[in-house]
Design a protein around this motif. Structure first.
Motif, PDB file in Angstrom:
ATOM      1  N   ASP A 286     141.493  11.049 139.300  1.00 17.88           N
ATOM      2  CA  ASP A 286     140.203  10.676 138.889  1.00 17.88           C
ATOM      3  C   ASP A 286     140.030  11.501 137.304  1.00 17.88           C
ATOM      4  O   ASP A 286     139.292  10.678 136.586  1.00 17.88           O
ATOM      5  N   GLY A 287     140.755  12.534 137.169  1.00 14.46           N
ATOM      6  CA  GLY A 287     140.587  12.855 135.825  1.00 14.46           C
ATOM      7  C   GLY A 287     141.180  12.255 134.631  1.00 14.46           C
ATOM      8  O   GLY A 287     140.621  12.282 133.407  1.00 14.46           O
ATOM      9  N   ARG A 288     142.413  11.792 135.085  1.00  9.56           N
ATOM     10  CA  ARG A 288     143.234  11.069 133.913  1.00  9.56           C
ATOM     11  C   ARG A 288     142.298   9.520 133.921  1.00  9.56           C
ATOM     12  O   ARG A 288     142.081   9.180 132.632  1.00  9.56           O
ATOM     13  N   ARG A 289     141.704   9.165 134.769  1.00  7.36           N
ATOM     14  CA  ARG A 289     140.961   7.786 134.737  1.00  7.36           C
ATOM     15  C   ARG A 289     139.617   8.029 133.631  1.00  7.36           C
ATOM     16  O   ARG A 289     139.468   7.408 132.957  1.00  7.36           O
ATOM     17  N   GLU A 290     138.869   9.150 134.042  1.00  7.18           N
ATOM     18  CA  GLU A 290     137.850   9.443 133.454  1.00  7.18           C
ATOM     19  C   GLU A 290     138.069   9.747 132.185  1.00  7.18           C
ATOM     20  O   GLU A 290     137.079   9.501 130.902  1.00  7.18           O
ATOM     21  N   TYR A 291     139.163  10.366 131.613  1.00  9.95           N
ATOM     22  CA  TYR A 291     139.598  10.764 130.416  1.00  9.95           C
ATOM     23  C   TYR A 291     139.635   9.377 129.449  1.00  9.95           C
ATOM     24  O   TYR A 291     139.183   9.169 128.498  1.00  9.95           O
ATOM     25  N   ILE A 292     140.591   8.609 130.052  1.00 14.52           N
ATOM     26  CA  ILE A 292     140.909   7.200 129.437  1.00 14.52           C
ATOM     27  C   ILE A 292     139.505   6.596 129.221  1.00 14.52           C
ATOM     28  O   ILE A 292     138.849   5.713 128.128  1.00 14.52           O
ATOM     29  N   MET A 293     138.742   6.328 130.391  1.00 12.61           N
ATOM     30  CA  MET A 293     137.253   5.658 130.154  1.00 12.61           C
ATOM     31  C   MET A 293     136.530   6.366 129.191  1.00 12.61           C
ATOM     32  O   MET A 293     135.798   5.721 128.410  1.00 12.61           O
ATOM     33  N   TYR A 294     136.661   7.692 128.946  1.00 13.22           N
ATOM     34  CA  TYR A 294     135.811   8.263 127.925  1.00 13.22           C
ATOM     35  C   TYR A 294     136.210   8.058 126.521  1.00 13.22           C
ATOM     36  O   TYR A 294     135.418   7.978 125.603  1.00 13.22           O
ATOM     37  N   LYS A 295     137.597   8.021 126.307  1.00 13.51           N
ATOM     38  CA  LYS A 295     138.089   7.676 124.991  1.00 13.51           C
ATOM     39  C   LYS A 295     138.036   6.162 124.622  1.00 13.51           C
ATOM     40  O   LYS A 295     138.486   5.839 123.568  1.00 13.51           O
ATOM     41  N   THR A 296     137.968   5.424 125.704  1.00 15.80           N
ATOM     42  CA  THR A 296     138.048   3.657 125.700  1.00 15.80           C
ATOM     43  C   THR A 296     136.636   3.174 125.942  1.00 15.80           C
ATOM     44  O   THR A 296     135.967   3.871 126.564  1.00 15.80           O
ATOM     45  N   ASN A 297     136.576   1.692 126.062  1.00 18.33           N
ATOM     46  CA  ASN A 297     135.553   1.206 126.670  1.00 18.33           C
ATOM     47  C   ASN A 297     135.884   0.764 127.823  1.00 18.33           C
ATOM     48  O   ASN A 297     135.522  -0.108 128.474  1.00 18.33           O
ATOM     49  N   PHE A 298     137.120   0.966 128.347  1.00 19.77           N
ATOM     50  CA  PHE A 298     137.655   0.660 129.672  1.00 19.77           C
ATOM     51  C   PHE A 298     136.716   0.980 130.876  1.00 19.77           C
ATOM     52  O   PHE A 298     136.656   2.150 130.899  1.00 19.77           O
ATOM     53  N   ARG A 299     136.487   0.136 131.773  1.00 18.51           N
ATOM     54  CA  ARG A 299     135.841   0.600 132.997  1.00 18.51           C
ATOM     55  C   ARG A 299     136.255  -0.101 134.120  1.00 18.51           C
ATOM     56  O   ARG A 299     136.115   0.532 135.060  1.00 18.51           O
ATOM     57  N   HIS A 300     137.173  -1.159 134.037  1.00 21.62           N
ATOM     58  CA  HIS A 300     137.884  -1.655 135.208  1.00 21.62           C
ATOM     59  C   HIS A 300     139.192  -1.923 134.750  1.00 21.62           C
ATOM     60  O   HIS A 300     139.632  -2.043 133.878  1.00 21.62           O
ATOM     61  N   LYS A 301     139.974  -1.679 136.017  1.00 19.13           N
ATOM     62  CA  LYS A 301     141.524  -1.864 135.886  1.00 19.13           C
ATOM     63  C   LYS A 301     141.840  -0.912 134.911  1.00 19.13           C
ATOM     64  O   LYS A 301     142.789  -1.279 134.011  1.00 19.13           O
ATOM     65  N   VAL A 302     141.618   0.489 134.795  1.00 16.71           N
ATOM     66  CA  VAL A 302     141.961   1.513 134.028  1.00 16.71           C
ATOM     67  C   VAL A 302     143.302   1.614 133.904  1.00 16.71           C
ATOM     68  O   VAL A 302     143.679   2.169 135.153  1.00 16.71           O
TER      69      VAL A 302
ATOM     70  N   CYS B  17     146.285   3.444 125.820  1.00 13.59           N
ATOM     71  CA  CYS B  17     146.309   4.512 126.468  1.00 13.59           C
ATOM     72  C   CYS B  17     147.453   5.428 126.108  1.00 13.59           C
ATOM     73  O   CYS B  17     147.231   6.769 125.911  1.00 13.59           O
ATOM     74  N   VAL B  18     148.603   4.879 125.909  1.00 15.21           N
ATOM     75  CA  VAL B  18     149.605   5.680 125.368  1.00 15.21           C
ATOM     76  C   VAL B  18     149.470   6.459 124.038  1.00 15.21           C
ATOM     77  O   VAL B  18     149.512   7.603 123.756  1.00 15.21           O
ATOM     78  N   LEU B  19     148.782   5.621 123.080  1.00  9.34           N
ATOM     79  CA  LEU B  19     148.513   6.306 121.803  1.00  9.34           C
ATOM     80  C   LEU B  19     147.388   7.314 121.869  1.00  9.34           C
ATOM     81  O   LEU B  19     147.609   8.369 121.203  1.00  9.34           O
ATOM     82  N   ILE B  20     146.542   7.118 122.676  1.00 14.60           N
ATOM     83  CA  ILE B  20     145.296   8.137 122.880  1.00 14.60           C
ATOM     84  C   ILE B  20     146.133   9.298 123.549  1.00 14.60           C
ATOM     85  O   ILE B  20     145.718  10.549 122.906  1.00 14.60           O
TER      86      ILE B  20
END
Length: 165
Positions: free
Chosen positions: A58-74, A150-153
């Motif tokens: 959940d922490g990894r998913r939330e971080y990627i969602m925070y840094k991107t506009n991805f909301r589904h299939k993150v 995600c890799v770049l972030i």
């Protein structure tokens, strides 16, 4: 039949986690040179691997969602220090969700149109192995691009100096 494992640790050789409709196991794991049958679901294996890499799913998913506009299939940075990144092909809660590991993908292509086949696309891994997919080429291409972001972030975050007091 091959040995059925109670657990499996995702590692740099893991190429895909495929859900299985079998009474003895829940996941077919594809590695570079072998396959495993595991009694845990793909999502359970992803969550455990994140914990082993010192973070929660959940922490990894939330971080990627925070840094991107991805909301589904993150896409999930499963273990960034080992360059292990995976993306889901559907909602992770969907039984039919497959997890594909970004670092192993050589190419994507449209599947030949055969009426008896449910395959819409084909993933070719760097070891030459192919995997027919029921998901469209477009969906997989988009997931590969999102995982690349995600890799770049994650690389950007790892290269920042740590503040000391």
């Amino acid at each position: 039949m091959t040995n059925i494992l109670n657990d499996y640790s995702i590692n740099p050789s893991t190429m895909a986690l495929l859900p299985a409709r079998h009474f003895e196991y829940d996941t077919l794991v594809l590695e570079k040179d072998q396959e495993f049958y595991v009694r845990k679901t793909p999502l359970q294996l992803i969550k455990n691997a994140c914990l082993e890499a010192r973070s929660s799913y959940d922490g990894r998913r939330e971080y990627i969602m925070y840094k991107t506009n991805f909301r589904h299939k993150v896409p999930i940075p499963v273990n960034p220090s080992l360059q292990i990144y995976a993306f889901p092909t559907r909602s992770p809660q969907d039984f039919n969700c497959k997890w594909i590991f970004f670092q192993h993908i050589q190419s994507l292509q449209h599947a030949p149109s055969i009426k008896s086949s449910n395959e819409k696309s084909i993933i070719t891994f760097k070891n030459g192995q192919t995997l027919g997919m029921g998901e469209s080429y477009y969906l997989l291409e988009r997931q590969v691009q999102r995982t690349g972001s995600c890799v770049l972030i994650m690389r950007e975050g790892m290269n920042q100096p740590v503040a000391t007091s």
